[in-house]
Design a protein around this motif. Structure first.
Motif, PDB file in Angstrom:
ATOM      1  N   ASN A  16       5.730  65.100  20.379  1.00  0.00           N
ATOM      2  CA  ASN A  16       5.086  64.774  19.106  1.00  0.00           C
ATOM      3  C   ASN A  16       4.102  65.833  18.620  1.00  0.00           C
ATOM      4  OD1 ASN A  16       6.433  62.341  19.066  1.00  0.00           O
ATOM      5  ND2 ASN A  16       4.761  61.223  20.050  1.00  0.00           N
ATOM      6  N   PHE A  17       3.684  66.747  19.508  1.00  0.00           N
ATOM      7  CA  PHE A  17       2.636  67.700  19.116  1.00  0.00           C
ATOM      8  C   PHE A  17       3.243  69.004  18.596  1.00  0.00           C
ATOM      9  CE2 PHE A  17       3.217  67.789  23.740  1.00  0.00           C
ATOM     10  CZ  PHE A  17       3.690  69.094  23.921  1.00  0.00           C
ATOM     11  N   ARG A  18       2.461  69.700  17.785  1.00  0.00           N
ATOM     12  CA  ARG A  18       2.831  71.012  17.279  1.00  0.00           C
ATOM     13  C   ARG A  18       1.544  71.734  16.876  1.00  0.00           C
ATOM     14  NH1 ARG A  18       4.095  67.313  13.343  1.00  0.00           N
ATOM     15  NH2 ARG A  18       3.134  67.630  11.286  1.00  0.00           N
ATOM     16  N   PRO A  19       1.565  73.051  16.838  1.00  0.00           N
ATOM     17  CA  PRO A  19       0.331  73.773  16.521  1.00  0.00           C
ATOM     18  C   PRO A  19       0.006  73.733  15.035  1.00  0.00           C
ATOM     19  CG  PRO A  19       2.126  75.323  16.772  1.00  0.00           C
ATOM     20  CD  PRO A  19       2.671  73.965  17.136  1.00  0.00           C
ATOM     21  N   SER A  20      -1.245  73.984  14.749  1.00  0.00           N
ATOM     22  CA  SER A  20      -1.653  74.179  13.358  1.00  0.00           C
ATOM     23  C   SER A  20      -0.818  75.284  12.731  1.00  0.00           C
ATOM     24  CB  SER A  20      -3.138  74.560  13.313  1.00  0.00           C
ATOM     25  OG  SER A  20      -3.474  75.214  12.112  1.00  0.00           O
ATOM     26  N   ALA A  21      -0.359  75.071  11.518  1.00  0.00           N
ATOM     27  CA  ALA A  21       0.474  76.078  10.835  1.00  0.00           C
ATOM     28  C   ALA A  21      -0.279  77.393  10.677  1.00  0.00           C
ATOM     29  CB  ALA A  21       0.918  75.547   9.472  1.00  0.00           C
ATOM     30  N   GLU A  22      -1.598  77.311  10.374  1.00  0.00           N
ATOM     31  CA  GLU A  22      -2.393  78.522  10.185  1.00  0.00           C
ATOM     32  C   GLU A  22      -2.507  79.312  11.490  1.00  0.00           C
ATOM     33  OE1 GLU A  22      -3.296  75.566   9.171  1.00  0.00           O
ATOM     34  OE2 GLU A  22      -3.499  75.697   6.992  1.00  0.00           O
ATOM     35  N   LEU A  23      -2.732  78.594  12.611  1.00  0.00           N
ATOM     36  CA  LEU A  23      -2.945  79.289  13.876  1.00  0.00           C
ATOM     37  C   LEU A  23      -1.643  79.727  14.524  1.00  0.00           C
ATOM     38  CD1 LEU A  23      -5.813  77.137  15.399  1.00  0.00           C
ATOM     39  CD2 LEU A  23      -5.968  79.303  14.189  1.00  0.00           C
ATOM     40  N   ALA A  24      -0.545  79.106  14.151  1.00  0.00           N
ATOM     41  CA  ALA A  24       0.748  79.497  14.713  1.00  0.00           C
ATOM     42  C   ALA A  24       1.319  80.723  14.025  1.00  0.00           C
ATOM     43  CB  ALA A  24       1.737  78.341  14.601  1.00  0.00           C
ATOM     44  N   ALA A  25       0.760  81.092  12.875  1.00  0.00           N
ATOM     45  CA  ALA A  25       1.255  82.256  12.136  1.00  0.00           C
ATOM     46  C   ALA A  25       0.916  83.530  12.898  1.00  0.00           C
ATOM     47  CB  ALA A  25       0.636  82.285  10.736  1.00  0.00           C
ATOM     48  N   PRO A  26       1.656  84.606  12.672  1.00  0.00           N
ATOM     49  CA  PRO A  26       1.363  85.878  13.334  1.00  0.00           C
ATOM     50  C   PRO A  26      -0.063  86.345  13.027  1.00  0.00           C
ATOM     51  CG  PRO A  26       3.504  85.970  12.270  1.00  0.00           C
ATOM     52  CD  PRO A  26       2.861  84.689  11.817  1.00  0.00           C
ATOM     53  N   THR A  27      -0.697  86.965  14.013  1.00  0.00           N
ATOM     54  CA  THR A  27      -2.091  87.396  13.858  1.00  0.00           C
ATOM     55  C   THR A  27      -2.212  88.901  13.655  1.00  0.00           C
ATOM     56  OG1 THR A  27      -2.321  87.624  16.260  1.00  0.00           O
ATOM     57  CG2 THR A  27      -2.912  85.501  15.289  1.00  0.00           C
ATOM     58  N   GLN A  28      -1.107  89.569  13.327  1.00  0.00           N
ATOM     59  CA  GLN A  28      -1.161  91.021  13.254  1.00  0.00           C
ATOM     60  C   GLN A  28      -2.062  91.526  12.123  1.00  0.00           C
ATOM     61  OE1 GLN A  28       0.073  92.725  15.666  1.00  0.00           O
ATOM     62  NE2 GLN A  28       0.876  90.865  16.575  1.00  0.00           N
ATOM     63  N   ILE A  29      -2.315  90.684  11.114  1.00  0.00           N
ATOM     64  CA  ILE A  29      -3.157  91.129  10.010  1.00  0.00           C
ATOM     65  C   ILE A  29      -4.627  91.128  10.388  1.00  0.00           C
ATOM     66  CG2 ILE A  29      -3.517  88.884   8.907  1.00  0.00           C
ATOM     67  CD1 ILE A  29      -2.767  92.275   7.196  1.00  0.00           C
ATOM     68  N   THR A  30      -4.994  90.503  11.515  1.00  0.00           N
ATOM     69  CA  THR A  30      -6.369  90.541  11.972  1.00  0.00           C
ATOM     70  C   THR A  30      -6.668  91.890  12.607  1.00  0.00           C
ATOM     71  OG1 THR A  30      -5.873  89.708  14.187  1.00  0.00           O
ATOM     72  CG2 THR A  30      -6.275  88.064  12.462  1.00  0.00           C
ATOM     73  N   ILE A  31      -7.956  92.246  12.642  1.00  0.00           N
ATOM     74  CA  ILE A  31      -8.337  93.525  13.236  1.00  0.00           C
ATOM     75  C   ILE A  31      -7.929  93.567  14.702  1.00  0.00           C
ATOM     76  CG2 ILE A  31     -10.324  94.924  13.921  1.00  0.00           C
ATOM     77  CD1 ILE A  31     -11.639  94.174  11.285  1.00  0.00           C
ATOM     78  N   ARG A  32      -8.241  92.502  15.446  1.00  0.00           N
ATOM     79  CA  ARG A  32      -7.893  92.494  16.866  1.00  0.00           C
ATOM     80  C   ARG A  32      -6.381  92.506  17.072  1.00  0.00           C
ATOM     81  NH1 ARG A  32     -12.106  88.234  19.767  1.00  0.00           N
ATOM     82  NH2 ARG A  32     -13.995  89.482  19.475  1.00  0.00           N
ATOM     83  N   GLY A  33      -5.661  91.776  16.223  1.00  0.00           N
ATOM     84  CA  GLY A  33      -4.210  91.748  16.358  1.00  0.00           C
ATOM     85  C   GLY A  33      -3.597  93.114  16.130  1.00  0.00           C
ATOM     86  N   ILE A  34      -4.031  93.800  15.072  1.00  0.00           N
ATOM     87  CA  ILE A  34      -3.472  95.117  14.763  1.00  0.00           C
ATOM     88  C   ILE A  34      -3.850  96.130  15.833  1.00  0.00           C
ATOM     89  CG2 ILE A  34      -3.691  97.074  13.185  1.00  0.00           C
ATOM     90  CD1 ILE A  34      -3.539  95.182  10.883  1.00  0.00           C
ATOM     91  N   LEU A  35      -5.116  96.136  16.254  1.00  0.00           N
ATOM     92  CA  LEU A  35      -5.530  97.100  17.272  1.00  0.00           C
ATOM     93  C   LEU A  35      -4.801  96.863  18.588  1.00  0.00           C
ATOM     94  CD1 LEU A  35      -9.377  97.391  16.630  1.00  0.00           C
ATOM     95  CD2 LEU A  35      -7.589  99.009  15.998  1.00  0.00           C
ATOM     96  N   GLY A  36      -4.566  95.589  18.913  1.00  0.00           N
ATOM     97  CA  GLY A  36      -3.808  95.289  20.122  1.00  0.00           C
ATOM     98  C   GLY A  36      -2.401  95.825  20.053  1.00  0.00           C
TER      99      GLY A  36
END
Length: 438
Positions: A16-36
């Motif tokens: 029955n559970f699933r993640p928040s749509a916002e948090l499940a989206a790719p994080t590459q646009i964040t500074i930490r995501g891109i630098l990683g």
């Protein structure tokens, strides 16, 4: 198995559970995501040192070690055994008092401890501010380029983000006409970052006064991100937005992260610089307290050290830091002028960053700023932040909070990369010009 039938121990098929749509989206646009991602592109066979010109962590470099006063204050706080307890949700009173005194030095009025809320770095101050201002239909005005955490936290709080430009041809001043055009009856606040991340600009007193008057006419408050307070080395001194608190209510966000080079200590503040008490009258102050009652607190022993850190760190430490930043900012600006495919509109005067524009028309096989940074990392072991991470596509953010030798090396590699990827006709033209000069 039919829908609704049970399997293995009486559990329905599926979960029955699933993640928040916002948090499940790719994080590459964040500074930490891109630098990683860029770090993963580094060539393991390159024996040269990796050069990090993408993040804003001065503590990564030994030349930016914090002051002995700060280190001793934390050690003393831990050994005292007075700070093993829970903290009040708004922060320890001595810490709040010390922050109020520290900020009051630059203001035309005195802050009280009741104006101060201690937070887990400036990030939590942003989170609290977005949550407190949220209501159905609310929107907030954010700078482009800017710090993407504001947009992320606004989205989590259900606040619409609207973006106004900072103007590169005017030393990254706020486009106040755009601010006026964007605002409506649901606009609650505008954000300014001064000294500027990512642009390295420092707003003049006169421009800040115009911002205050504009916000007053629109009936909105100003959120002043001043994490880089006093890290200035150009013609404009640092002027806190709270100076204009009698014109418009201001929420000042700050921390010890950058000026003391201790981002990992996670000690920040959210302060009402509002001598007329508008924020108290409109219940914003009550809402901040209510939110913090259900939130985490900064480590108590760091709060216990704050009176010593803020009150006893000498000017020599700060002068050394700004002197190093002035030197490396000069190096950065001068070396960038030697690179054909990037343009720096203004010499940085504060913070630890500069924004430079990519001239993609000069380059072969480079599609955008992310592609540029990915290939630079792989070929030269140099990390830059693509401008899209801060809202400005096909620009780059470069940090100069690094030792001068490494900065020279990194920018030299950047120049070699650009020369290697320069279009053939431009290479031929440069060669012909050089031959004529000889």
């Amino acid at each position: 198995m039919k829908e609704g039938e049970m399997e293995n121990g009486g559990r329905k098929k599926g979960w029955n559970f699933r993640p928040s749509a916002e948090l499940a989206a790719p994080t590459q646009i964040t500074i930490r995501g891109i630098l990683g991602t860029l770090m993963s592109n580094l060539d393991g066979g390159d024996e040269r040192p990796r050069i990090q010109l993408g993040h804003g962590d001065p503590s990564s470099f030994p030349c930016f070690r914090t002051s002995p006063i700060a280190e001793d204050a934390v050690i003393s706080a831990v050994r005292s055994a007075k700070y093993n307890c829970y903290s009040p949700s708004v922060g320890l009173l001595p810490a709040r008092r010390a922050i109020a005194e520290y900020l009051s030095h630059d203001l035309p009025y005195e802050l009280s401890p009741e104006d101060v809320f201690v937070t887990v770095g400036c990030i939590q101050a942003i989170e609290v501010t977005m949550a407190v201002l949220a209501h159905p239909g609310a929107n907030i005005l954010l700078p482009t380029p800017g710090f993407p955490i504001y947009e992320a936290r606004a989205a989590f709080a259900g606040v619409e983000a609207r973006h106004f430009d900072l103007l590169p041809d005017r030393n990254w001043e706020v486009d106040l006409d755009a601010v006026k055009a964007l605002a409506d009856e649901n606009t609650v606040a505008m954000v300014i970052i001064n000294p500027g991340n990512p642009c390295g600009n420092v707003f003049s007193y006169q421009h800040l006064a115009k911002i205050a008057e504009t916000a007053k006419k629109l009936g909105i408050l100003v959120i002043a991100d001043e994490v880089y307070d006093h890290l200035t080395f150009g013609s404009n001194p640092f002027v806190p937005m709270g100076t204009f608190g009698s014109v418009v209510p201001v929420l000042t966000l700050g921390s010890i992260s950058k000026r003391w080079a201790v981002p990992g200590w996670r000690l920040g503040w959210l302060v009402a610089t509002d001598p007329h008490g508008v924020l108290k009258e409109t219940k914003i102050i009550n809402a901040i307290s209510t939110y913090l009652n259900a939130s985490a607190d900064p480590a108590t022993f760091v709060q216990g050290a704050i009176p010593e850190i803020l009150g006893k760190t000498g000017d020599d430490f700060f002068k050394k830091t700004t002197s190093m930043l002035r030197q490396t900012a000069d190096i950065c600006y001068d070396r960038i002028k030697e690179i054909d495919c990037v343009t720096c509109p203004y010499k940085p005067e504060g913070s630890m960053f500069v924004m430079v524009k990519l001239n993609l028309s000069h380059l072969e096989d480079i599609y955008d700023d992310v592609d540029f940074c990915s290939k630079l990392a792989k070929e030269e072991s140099v990390i830059l932040l693509p401008g899209c991470a801060v809202g400005l596509k096909n620009w780059l953010r470069i940090t100069f909070a690094i030792d001068a030798t490494s900065l020279e090396d990194g920018l030299g590699r950047l120049k070699s990369f650009c020369q290697r990827h320069m279009k053939k006709q431009l290479k031929d033209e440069k060669r012909r010009i050089k031959e004529k000069q000889i």
